[in-house]
Design a protein around this motif. Sequence first.
Motif, PDB file in Angstrom:
ATOM      1  N   GLU A 152       8.073  -5.977   9.937  1.00 49.78           N
ATOM      2  CA  GLU A 152       7.021  -5.896   8.933  1.00 49.78           C
ATOM      3  C   GLU A 152       5.812  -5.102   9.415  1.00 49.78           C
ATOM      4  OE1 GLU A 152       6.710  -9.887   6.503  1.00 49.78           O
ATOM      5  OE2 GLU A 152       6.918 -10.345   8.635  1.00 49.78           O
ATOM      6  N   SER A 153       5.498  -5.230  10.699  1.00 48.68           N
ATOM      7  CA  SER A 153       4.221  -4.692  11.185  1.00 48.68           C
ATOM      8  C   SER A 153       4.269  -3.228  11.583  1.00 48.68           C
ATOM      9  CB  SER A 153       3.725  -5.512  12.385  1.00 48.68           C
ATOM     10  OG  SER A 153       4.556  -5.317  13.518  1.00 48.68           O
ATOM     11  N   GLN A 154       5.414  -2.727  12.012  1.00 48.98           N
ATOM     12  CA  GLN A 154       5.465  -1.362  12.544  1.00 48.98           C
ATOM     13  C   GLN A 154       5.638  -0.341  11.430  1.00 48.98           C
ATOM     14  OE1 GLN A 154       4.738  -0.848  15.955  1.00 48.98           O
ATOM     15  NE2 GLN A 154       4.135  -2.937  15.431  1.00 48.98           N
ATOM     16  N   ARG A 155       4.635  -0.293  10.566  1.00 46.18           N
ATOM     17  CA  ARG A 155       4.692   0.568   9.392  1.00 46.18           C
ATOM     18  C   ARG A 155       3.410   1.378   9.265  1.00 46.18           C
ATOM     19  NH1 ARG A 155       7.181  -3.261   4.570  1.00 46.18           N
ATOM     20  NH2 ARG A 155       9.092  -3.849   5.623  1.00 46.18           N
ATOM     21  N   THR A 156       3.569   2.615   8.896  1.00 44.15           N
ATOM     22  CA  THR A 156       2.439   3.456   8.523  1.00 44.15           C
ATOM     23  C   THR A 156       2.293   3.387   7.010  1.00 44.15           C
ATOM     24  OG1 THR A 156       2.687   4.940  10.413  1.00 44.15           O
ATOM     25  CG2 THR A 156       1.554   5.804   8.468  1.00 44.15           C
ATOM     26  N   LEU A 157       1.126   2.955   6.550  1.00 42.96           N
ATOM     27  CA  LEU A 157       0.908   2.768   5.121  1.00 42.96           C
ATOM     28  C   LEU A 157       0.298   3.996   4.452  1.00 42.96           C
ATOM     29  CD1 LEU A 157      -0.566  -0.846   5.308  1.00 42.96           C
ATOM     30  CD2 LEU A 157       1.816  -0.161   5.074  1.00 42.96           C
ATOM     31  N   HIS A 199       0.829  -1.200   0.000  1.00 43.26           N
ATOM     32  CA  HIS A 199       0.000   0.000   0.000  1.00 43.26           C
ATOM     33  C   HIS A 199       0.865   1.253   0.000  1.00 43.26           C
ATOM     34  CE1 HIS A 199      -3.822  -2.038   1.857  1.00 43.26           C
ATOM     35  NE2 HIS A 199      -3.276  -2.749   0.901  1.00 43.26           N
ATOM     36  N   VAL A 200       2.119   1.143  -0.388  1.00 41.18           N
ATOM     37  CA  VAL A 200       3.053   2.247  -0.211  1.00 41.18           C
ATOM     38  C   VAL A 200       3.611   2.671  -1.564  1.00 41.18           C
ATOM     39  CG1 VAL A 200       3.652   1.490   2.100  1.00 41.18           C
ATOM     40  CG2 VAL A 200       4.982   0.648   0.179  1.00 41.18           C
ATOM     41  N   TRP A 201       4.375   3.765  -1.540  1.00 42.42           N
ATOM     42  CA  TRP A 201       4.937   4.316  -2.772  1.00 42.42           C
ATOM     43  C   TRP A 201       6.189   3.574  -3.219  1.00 42.42           C
ATOM     44  CZ3 TRP A 201       4.040   8.783   0.726  1.00 42.42           C
ATOM     45  CH2 TRP A 201       2.841   9.433   0.440  1.00 42.42           C
ATOM     46  N   SER A 202       6.901   2.956  -2.313  1.00 42.05           N
ATOM     47  CA  SER A 202       8.173   2.319  -2.669  1.00 42.05           C
ATOM     48  C   SER A 202       7.967   0.831  -2.874  1.00 42.05           C
ATOM     49  CB  SER A 202       9.208   2.561  -1.564  1.00 42.05           C
ATOM     50  OG  SER A 202       9.541   3.922  -1.489  1.00 42.05           O
ATOM     51  N   GLY A 203       8.349   0.365  -4.042  1.00 38.99           N
ATOM     52  CA  GLY A 203       8.289  -1.068  -4.298  1.00 38.99           C
ATOM     53  C   GLY A 203       6.965  -1.538  -4.843  1.00 38.99           C
ATOM     54  N   ASP A 204       6.036  -0.613  -5.195  1.00 36.56           N
ATOM     55  CA  ASP A 204       4.733  -1.080  -5.665  1.00 36.56           C
ATOM     56  C   ASP A 204       4.847  -1.709  -7.054  1.00 36.56           C
ATOM     57  OD1 ASP A 204       5.250   1.375  -6.792  1.00 36.56           O
ATOM     58  OD2 ASP A 204       3.427   2.339  -6.074  1.00 36.56           O
ATOM     59  N   GLU A 205       5.203  -0.897  -8.077  1.00 39.03           N
ATOM     60  CA  GLU A 205       5.379  -1.488  -9.399  1.00 39.03           C
ATOM     61  C   GLU A 205       6.755  -2.126  -9.567  1.00 39.03           C
ATOM     62  OE1 GLU A 205       6.736   2.781  -9.867  1.00 39.03           O
ATOM     63  OE2 GLU A 205       4.935   1.841  -9.073  1.00 39.03           O
ATOM     64  N   GLU A 206       7.762  -1.671  -8.785  1.00 35.29           N
ATOM     65  CA  GLU A 206       9.112  -2.226  -8.942  1.00 35.29           C
ATOM     66  C   GLU A 206       9.151  -3.725  -8.667  1.00 35.29           C
ATOM     67  OE1 GLU A 206      10.149   1.878  -7.056  1.00 35.29           O
ATOM     68  OE2 GLU A 206       8.374   0.623  -7.312  1.00 35.29           O
ATOM     69  N   GLU A 207       8.405  -4.153  -7.668  1.00 38.55           N
ATOM     70  CA  GLU A 207       8.408  -5.577  -7.328  1.00 38.55           C
ATOM     71  C   GLU A 207       7.890  -6.404  -8.497  1.00 38.55           C
ATOM     72  OE1 GLU A 207       6.754  -9.360  -6.103  1.00 38.55           O
ATOM     73  OE2 GLU A 207       5.555  -7.619  -6.709  1.00 38.55           O
ATOM     74  N   TRP A 208       6.813  -5.918  -9.153  1.00 38.43           N
ATOM     75  CA  TRP A 208       6.280  -6.638 -10.318  1.00 38.43           C
ATOM     76  C   TRP A 208       7.309  -6.645 -11.449  1.00 38.43           C
ATOM     77  CZ3 TRP A 208       5.479  -5.915 -15.443  1.00 38.43           C
ATOM     78  CH2 TRP A 208       4.678  -6.868 -16.091  1.00 38.43           C
ATOM     79  N   GLU A 209       7.955  -5.510 -11.678  1.00 42.64           N
ATOM     80  CA  GLU A 209       8.913  -5.426 -12.774  1.00 42.64           C
ATOM     81  C   GLU A 209      10.118  -6.330 -12.545  1.00 42.64           C
ATOM     82  OE1 GLU A 209       9.779  -1.284 -13.283  1.00 42.64           O
ATOM     83  OE2 GLU A 209       7.674  -0.801 -13.643  1.00 42.64           O
ATOM     84  N   GLU A 210      10.530  -6.489 -11.296  1.00 40.91           N
ATOM     85  CA  GLU A 210      11.634  -7.403 -11.018  1.00 40.91           C
ATOM     86  C   GLU A 210      11.240  -8.838 -11.348  1.00 40.91           C
ATOM     87  OE1 GLU A 210      12.701  -6.595  -7.007  1.00 40.91           O
ATOM     88  OE2 GLU A 210      13.684  -4.688  -7.484  1.00 40.91           O
ATOM     89  N   ASP A 220      12.154   0.977   4.083  1.00 46.69           N
ATOM     90  CA  ASP A 220      11.517  -0.330   4.278  1.00 46.69           C
ATOM     91  C   ASP A 220      11.775  -1.246   3.088  1.00 46.69           C
ATOM     92  OD1 ASP A 220      10.416   0.107   6.781  1.00 46.69           O
ATOM     93  OD2 ASP A 220       8.509   0.850   6.017  1.00 46.69           O
ATOM     94  N   TYR A 221      11.592  -0.697   1.892  1.00 45.03           N
ATOM     95  CA  TYR A 221      11.753  -1.521   0.695  1.00 45.03           C
ATOM     96  C   TYR A 221      13.205  -1.955   0.522  1.00 45.03           C
ATOM     97  CZ  TYR A 221      11.304  -3.061  -4.148  1.00 45.03           C
ATOM     98  OH  TYR A 221      11.310  -3.812  -5.294  1.00 45.03           O
ATOM     99  N   ASP A 222      14.141  -1.060   0.789  1.00 42.70           N
ATOM    100  CA  ASP A 222      15.554  -1.426   0.678  1.00 42.70           C
ATOM    101  C   ASP A 222      15.931  -2.505   1.690  1.00 42.70           C
ATOM    102  OD1 ASP A 222      15.906   0.319  -1.378  1.00 42.70           O
ATOM    103  OD2 ASP A 222      16.925   1.869  -0.221  1.00 42.70           O
ATOM    104  N   GLU A 223      15.369  -2.407   2.905  1.00 43.22           N
ATOM    105  CA  GLU A 223      15.649  -3.441   3.895  1.00 43.22           C
ATOM    106  C   GLU A 223      15.055  -4.776   3.466  1.00 43.22           C
ATOM    107  OE1 GLU A 223      14.237  -1.956   7.602  1.00 43.22           O
ATOM    108  OE2 GLU A 223      15.923  -0.581   7.884  1.00 43.22           O
ATOM    109  N   GLU A 224      13.855  -4.723   2.905  1.00 49.81           N
ATOM    110  CA  GLU A 224      13.222  -5.947   2.414  1.00 49.81           C
ATOM    111  C   GLU A 224      14.067  -6.601   1.325  1.00 49.81           C
ATOM    112  OE1 GLU A 224       9.483  -6.744  -0.475  1.00 49.81           O
ATOM    113  OE2 GLU A 224       9.065  -5.503   1.284  1.00 49.81           O
ATOM    114  N   GLN A 225      14.693  -5.777   0.478  1.00 50.35           N
ATOM    115  CA  GLN A 225      15.513  -6.288  -0.612  1.00 50.35           C
ATOM    116  C   GLN A 225      16.940  -6.607  -0.182  1.00 50.35           C
ATOM    117  OE1 GLN A 225      14.159  -6.858  -3.791  1.00 50.35           O
ATOM    118  NE2 GLN A 225      12.313  -6.456  -2.611  1.00 50.35           N
ATOM    119  N   GLY A 226      17.278  -6.324   1.086  1.00 45.58           N
ATOM    120  CA  GLY A 226      18.615  -6.611   1.591  1.00 45.58           C
ATOM    121  C   GLY A 226      19.693  -5.685   1.083  1.00 45.58           C
TER     122      GLY A 226
END
Length: 552
Positions: free
Chosen positions: A540-545, A175-186, A230-236
């Motif tokens: 994962e949970s402590q996020r404001t969407l 539900h966020v701006w970072s990683g929304d379409e990028e994840e699909w494109e990857e 958040d997205y960068d941490e998710e991607q390592g």
Amino acid sequence: MLPPAASIIIPTRERPGYLEVALASVAPQARRAGAELILVDDGALEQNAQLAERFGARYVSLGEPRGLNAARNAGAAAASGELLAFIDDDVEVHPDWLDALLAAAASDPAAGVFTGPIIARFEGRPRHVCGREGAPITSMDLGGSDRDVTRAWGANLTIRRRALDAVGPFDAHRHVWSGDEEEWEERFLAAGGRIRYVAAAGLVHRRDPADARMRALMAVAFARGLQARDYDEEQGRAPSLVRELRVLAGCVWHTLRRRCANGPVMAAHSWGRIARARQGRHDHVRGDAAADFLSGESGTLGGRRDKLRALADRALDLRSLPQLARTRRAARTLRRRVLVASVVREHHRALYEAALAELRRSGCEIVALECPPGELGKFANLNRLLAGVELENFDWLLVLDDDIELPKDFLRPFLYLSERFALRLAAPAHRLLSHAAWRLTRRQGGSLARETAFVEIGPLTALARETFATLLPFPEVGMGWGLDAHWAWLAREHGWPIGLIDLLPIAHTAAPAASAYGREEAVAAARVFLATHPYLSVRESQRTLAVHRRCA
């Protein structure tokens, strides 16, 4: 009947002013090319439906906010074209945008995704920029020649139907701006797909005068910084805190050296990343490394800072008075049937009775059930109270602890905002002068409500009727520790928006969490429960969407 040449899909949410400009620019091109135009409302705003009718677009309403990717998926499901052209609601397409995309798709059948220039435009007062940095909103200009690229932004993103079918839909949990379409494109690139940049398929990414002000740009940049980290941490691939601080220092120096209006916006983005990085570091330091469902805190009151917290609360109360007055007026006719369930200790009887009296003054129909703690845990007691109750007769269930103070005229505005933003699990935020186990749950100035990935089990939690079949009866997990981490997972799986109401914060000052029972026993019970139940970790949970600062 032949399928349309393309399907143009515009996801939107409560921005009719922007949307009208986007539709006016794209509708003539759609008619000329025989393309269908689909407007997907991430909600149900009457103005959006009227605009769709006016410009000849098909209107698809999600009924409630479910996020950008959910809207994209709904648009793709409703579309009948082989070429799915997604644009944002805050763009204005160039006159030959669609023709250029259709020509590129016809000349390069092997390419599965197409994009084009995104030119930022700030309306209103001119902004002084040095020209060394890009615009502080999404933009892209790769020159006048077509070529393959590795990234396309969602503001100007066209996908062949076969590519979407092969890779799968967008991740609707984002539900966020970072990683929304990028994840699909990857996923698409990993499957061997190609993304083609079409130089003639350009559009303008707009900011109207109100949104082009420095304060508005910085607020959005800060939120984007949180989510980008958040997205960068998710991607390592998240950089160290030291590197993040160096970037912030560079942004400050750039502002001072160049007198550039982009500098403060870049600094706000950097500060958002640092805030998220520091939160992650504190979680690791405070928490139990073997229990990734714990905050590591039970309360933060005491000492000389309490006076400062009280003053800050008073300042925030004064700031919120206009919004509070408007919300109370909007909620004045709200009537709901509310079931209140509480485990009451006699030494907190006075606090409980005061809170219950405040609920009864709301004008809603209140049915209150209570019992003493006895030998059972909190949620076993609640199940005992709810056994035999015809829950389908109630709109909301409030789980109310016995030791909190509610603000005046609390319930109707609280339920109004919860329903206005389609929250299925909702809780009032904590005042600054309040024992809060989670930093996420503290009030935020300027916010009416926040959609979050997490709602705590107490001290007041509201469950909408739609959740009863899934959440009730409660798992009997001692005092309930870990249950909110499981709720966070369930909410994500069911697509429920959940969140916090900042406008009506509560005070929990009697005692910190776990002061009346053993922490070790509560943690042990949570570990047993979560060993067999999926949950979201603290990270994962402590996020404001989403942050809602206005209520249309």
